[in-house]
Design a protein around this motif. Structure first.
Motif, PDB file in Angstrom:
ATOM      1  N   LYS A  95       0.847  -1.184   0.000  1.00 23.40           N
ATOM      2  CA  LYS A  95       0.000   0.000   0.000  1.00 23.40           C
ATOM      3  C   LYS A  95       0.887   1.238   0.000  1.00 23.40           C
ATOM      4  CE  LYS A  95      -3.532  -2.012   2.995  1.00 23.40           C
ATOM      5  NZ  LYS A  95      -4.230  -1.841   4.276  1.00 23.40           N
ATOM      6  N   THR A  96       0.364   2.344  -0.513  1.00 20.58           N
ATOM      7  CA  THR A  96       1.067   3.619  -0.452  1.00 20.58           C
ATOM      8  C   THR A  96       0.588   4.358   0.786  1.00 20.58           C
ATOM      9  OG1 THR A  96       1.197   3.721  -2.847  1.00 20.58           O
ATOM     10  CG2 THR A  96       1.566   5.760  -1.666  1.00 20.58           C
ATOM     11  N   GLU A  97       1.540   4.772   1.647  1.00 12.02           N
ATOM     12  CA  GLU A  97       1.196   5.448   2.892  1.00 12.02           C
ATOM     13  C   GLU A  97       2.063   6.687   3.067  1.00 12.02           C
ATOM     14  OE1 GLU A  97       1.549   2.920   6.267  1.00 12.02           O
ATOM     15  OE2 GLU A  97      -0.102   1.643   5.648  1.00 12.02           O
ATOM     16  N   GLY A  98       1.549   7.614   3.834  1.00 11.69           N
ATOM     17  CA  GLY A  98       2.318   8.793   4.192  1.00 11.69           C
ATOM     18  C   GLY A  98       3.117   8.518   5.442  1.00 11.69           C
ATOM     19  N   ARG A  99       4.404   8.773   5.418  1.00  8.81           N
ATOM     20  CA  ARG A  99       5.297   8.536   6.557  1.00  8.81           C
ATOM     21  C   ARG A  99       6.046   9.809   6.880  1.00  8.81           C
ATOM     22  NH1 ARG A  99       4.842   3.674   9.394  1.00  8.81           N
ATOM     23  NH2 ARG A  99       3.504   2.453   8.045  1.00  8.81           N
ATOM     24  N   PHE A 100       6.561   9.902   8.094  1.00  6.75           N
ATOM     25  CA  PHE A 100       7.334  11.059   8.526  1.00  6.75           C
ATOM     26  C   PHE A 100       8.638  10.585   9.133  1.00  6.75           C
ATOM     27  CE2 PHE A 100       8.758  14.110  11.675  1.00  6.75           C
ATOM     28  CZ  PHE A 100       8.778  15.263  10.925  1.00  6.75           C
ATOM     29  N   LEU A 154       6.936  11.947   3.564  1.00  9.87           N
ATOM     30  CA  LEU A 154       7.144  11.293   2.280  1.00  9.87           C
ATOM     31  C   LEU A 154       6.084  10.233   2.057  1.00  9.87           C
ATOM     32  CD1 LEU A 154       9.076   8.265   2.407  1.00  9.87           C
ATOM     33  CD2 LEU A 154      10.159   9.908   3.889  1.00  9.87           C
ATOM     34  N   GLN A 155       5.766  10.008   0.799  1.00  7.78           N
ATOM     35  CA  GLN A 155       4.845   8.948   0.405  1.00  7.78           C
ATOM     36  C   GLN A 155       5.689   7.748   0.005  1.00  7.78           C
ATOM     37  OE1 GLN A 155       1.424   8.980   0.361  1.00  7.78           O
ATOM     38  NE2 GLN A 155       1.537  10.974   1.357  1.00  7.78           N
ATOM     39  N   THR A 156       5.419   6.597   0.611  1.00  5.70           N
ATOM     40  CA  THR A 156       6.240   5.423   0.342  1.00  5.70           C
ATOM     41  C   THR A 156       5.372   4.183   0.255  1.00  5.70           C
ATOM     42  OG1 THR A 156       8.142   4.159   1.114  1.00  5.70           O
ATOM     43  CG2 THR A 156       6.691   5.046   2.790  1.00  5.70           C
ATOM     44  N   ASN A 157       5.886   3.162  -0.404  1.00  3.94           N
ATOM     45  CA  ASN A 157       5.187   1.883  -0.487  1.00  3.94           C
ATOM     46  C   ASN A 157       5.529   1.055   0.742  1.00  3.94           C
ATOM     47  OD1 ASN A 157       4.023   2.372  -2.974  1.00  3.94           O
ATOM     48  ND2 ASN A 157       5.803   1.627  -4.086  1.00  3.94           N
ATOM     49  N   VAL A 158       4.498   0.643   1.469  1.00  3.51           N
ATOM     50  CA  VAL A 158       4.675  -0.173   2.657  1.00  3.51           C
ATOM     51  C   VAL A 158       4.135  -1.562   2.343  1.00  3.51           C
ATOM     52  CG1 VAL A 158       4.096  -0.447   5.088  1.00  3.51           C
ATOM     53  CG2 VAL A 158       4.442   1.827   4.153  1.00  3.51           C
ATOM     54  N   THR A 159       4.942  -2.585   2.586  1.00  3.21           N
ATOM     55  CA  THR A 159       4.561  -3.959   2.317  1.00  3.21           C
ATOM     56  C   THR A 159       4.212  -4.651   3.621  1.00  3.21           C
ATOM     57  OG1 THR A 159       6.042  -3.998   0.421  1.00  3.21           O
ATOM     58  CG2 THR A 159       5.286  -6.117   1.243  1.00  3.21           C
ATOM     59  N   TYR A 160       3.024  -5.242   3.671  1.00  5.98           N
ATOM     60  CA  TYR A 160       2.543  -5.975   4.830  1.00  5.98           C
ATOM     61  C   TYR A 160       2.579  -7.464   4.518  1.00  5.98           C
ATOM     62  CZ  TYR A 160       0.556  -1.595   6.546  1.00  5.98           C
ATOM     63  OH  TYR A 160       0.380  -0.316   6.993  1.00  5.98           O
ATOM     64  N   ILE A 161       3.091  -8.255   5.446  1.00  7.73           N
ATOM     65  CA  ILE A 161       3.042  -9.711   5.336  1.00  7.73           C
ATOM     66  C   ILE A 161       2.058 -10.179   6.397  1.00  7.73           C
ATOM     67  CG2 ILE A 161       4.321 -11.860   5.491  1.00  7.73           C
ATOM     68  CD1 ILE A 161       6.802 -10.280   4.657  1.00  7.73           C
ATOM     69  N   LYS A 162       0.928 -10.755   5.946  1.00  3.56           N
ATOM     70  CA  LYS A 162      -0.153 -11.121   6.862  1.00  3.56           C
ATOM     71  C   LYS A 162      -0.432 -12.611   6.793  1.00  3.56           C
ATOM     72  CE  LYS A 162      -2.485  -6.697   6.665  1.00  3.56           C
ATOM     73  NZ  LYS A 162      -3.750  -5.996   6.426  1.00  3.56           N
ATOM     74  N   LYS A 163      -0.794 -13.161   7.936  1.00  3.58           N
ATOM     75  CA  LYS A 163      -1.208 -14.552   8.022  1.00  3.58           C
ATOM     76  C   LYS A 163      -2.722 -14.596   7.910  1.00  3.58           C
ATOM     77  CE  LYS A 163       0.974 -17.413  10.739  1.00  3.58           C
ATOM     78  NZ  LYS A 163       1.427 -18.150  11.929  1.00  3.58           N
ATOM     79  N   GLN A 164      -3.248 -15.525   7.116  1.00  3.42           N
ATOM     80  CA  GLN A 164      -4.680 -15.619   6.879  1.00  3.42           C
ATOM     81  C   GLN A 164      -5.194 -17.007   7.254  1.00  3.42           C
ATOM     82  OE1 GLN A 164      -5.191 -14.729   2.747  1.00  3.42           O
ATOM     83  NE2 GLN A 164      -5.149 -12.531   3.095  1.00  3.42           N
ATOM     84  N   PHE A 165      -6.397 -17.018   7.786  1.00  7.12           N
ATOM     85  CA  PHE A 165      -7.094 -18.269   8.085  1.00  7.12           C
ATOM     86  C   PHE A 165      -8.383 -18.261   7.283  1.00  7.12           C
ATOM     87  CE2 PHE A 165     -10.118 -20.750  10.618  1.00  7.12           C
ATOM     88  CZ  PHE A 165      -9.450 -21.956  10.632  1.00  7.12           C
ATOM     89  N   LEU A 211       2.482 -10.271  10.341  1.00  2.64           N
ATOM     90  CA  LEU A 211       3.760 -10.836  10.740  1.00  2.64           C
ATOM     91  C   LEU A 211       4.879  -9.802  10.672  1.00  2.64           C
ATOM     92  CD1 LEU A 211       3.542 -14.245   8.900  1.00  2.64           C
ATOM     93  CD2 LEU A 211       3.066 -13.787  11.301  1.00  2.64           C
ATOM     94  N   HIS A 212       4.887  -9.002   9.600  1.00  2.10           N
ATOM     95  CA  HIS A 212       5.973  -8.047   9.402  1.00  2.10           C
ATOM     96  C   HIS A 212       5.494  -6.952   8.463  1.00  2.10           C
ATOM     97  CE1 HIS A 212      10.143  -6.791   9.401  1.00  2.10           C
ATOM     98  NE2 HIS A 212      10.141  -6.744   8.089  1.00  2.10           N
ATOM     99  N   LYS A 213       6.006  -5.732   8.628  1.00  2.00           N
ATOM    100  CA  LYS A 213       5.774  -4.682   7.650  1.00  2.00           C
ATOM    101  C   LYS A 213       7.067  -3.914   7.445  1.00  2.00           C
ATOM    102  CE  LYS A 213       3.660  -1.325  10.765  1.00  2.00           C
ATOM    103  NZ  LYS A 213       2.521  -0.450  10.973  1.00  2.00           N
ATOM    104  N   TYR A 214       7.350  -3.610   6.195  1.00  2.00           N
ATOM    105  CA  TYR A 214       8.582  -2.921   5.858  1.00  2.00           C
ATOM    106  C   TYR A 214       8.324  -1.984   4.698  1.00  2.00           C
ATOM    107  CZ  TYR A 214       8.932  -6.517   2.224  1.00  2.00           C
ATOM    108  OH  TYR A 214       8.678  -7.335   1.171  1.00  2.00           O
ATOM    109  N   ARG A 215       9.273  -1.074   4.484  1.00  2.00           N
ATOM    110  CA  ARG A 215       9.152  -0.096   3.403  1.00  2.00           C
ATOM    111  C   ARG A 215      10.458  -0.003   2.645  1.00  2.00           C
ATOM    112  NH1 ARG A 215      11.323   5.042   4.746  1.00  2.00           N
ATOM    113  NH2 ARG A 215      12.168   5.021   6.846  1.00  2.00           N
ATOM    114  N   GLU A 216      10.358   0.444   1.411  1.00  2.00           N
ATOM    115  CA  GLU A 216      11.547   0.681   0.605  1.00  2.00           C
ATOM    116  C   GLU A 216      11.811   2.175   0.600  1.00  2.00           C
ATOM    117  OE1 GLU A 216      13.269  -0.163  -3.856  1.00  2.00           O
ATOM    118  OE2 GLU A 216      11.416  -1.104  -3.204  1.00  2.00           O
ATOM    119  N   THR A 217      13.051   2.571   0.882  1.00  2.00           N
ATOM    120  CA  THR A 217      13.392   3.985   0.966  1.00  2.00           C
ATOM    121  C   THR A 217      13.590   4.573  -0.424  1.00  2.00           C
ATOM    122  OG1 THR A 217      15.761   3.561   1.103  1.00  2.00           O
ATOM    123  CG2 THR A 217      14.537   3.637   3.179  1.00  2.00           C
TER     124      THR A 217
END
Length: 63
Positions: free
Chosen positions: A11-16, A23-34, A42-48
């Motif tokens: 997702k694209t999110e606003g970060r500070f 800055l607007q950056t792409n944030v990647t979420y890794i989610k577990k689903q049932f 599980l984890h979320k990270y962004r690319e600078t």
């Protein structure tokens, strides 16, 4: 059909950050689903801007 699966979503999110400000950056979420219902992140990270991958705990949401 799998009962438990792992899905990655971007997702694209606003970060500070202190160095770059807002800055607007792409944030990647890794989610577990049932049964295709997400219940745990599980984890979320962004690319600078420079291509590095950082954990989202380093920056806060812009308000």
């Amino acid at each position: 059909m799998k009962l438990i699966s792992i899905k990655r979503e971007t997702k694209t999110e606003g970060r500070f950050t202190k160095k770059m400000g807002v800055l607007q950056t792409n944030v990647t979420y890794i989610k577990k689903q049932f049964l295709s219902i997400p219940y745990k992140t599980l984890h979320k990270y962004r690319e600078t801007y420079y291509g590095e991958v950082k954990d989202c705990e380093d920056c806060q949401l812009a308000r």
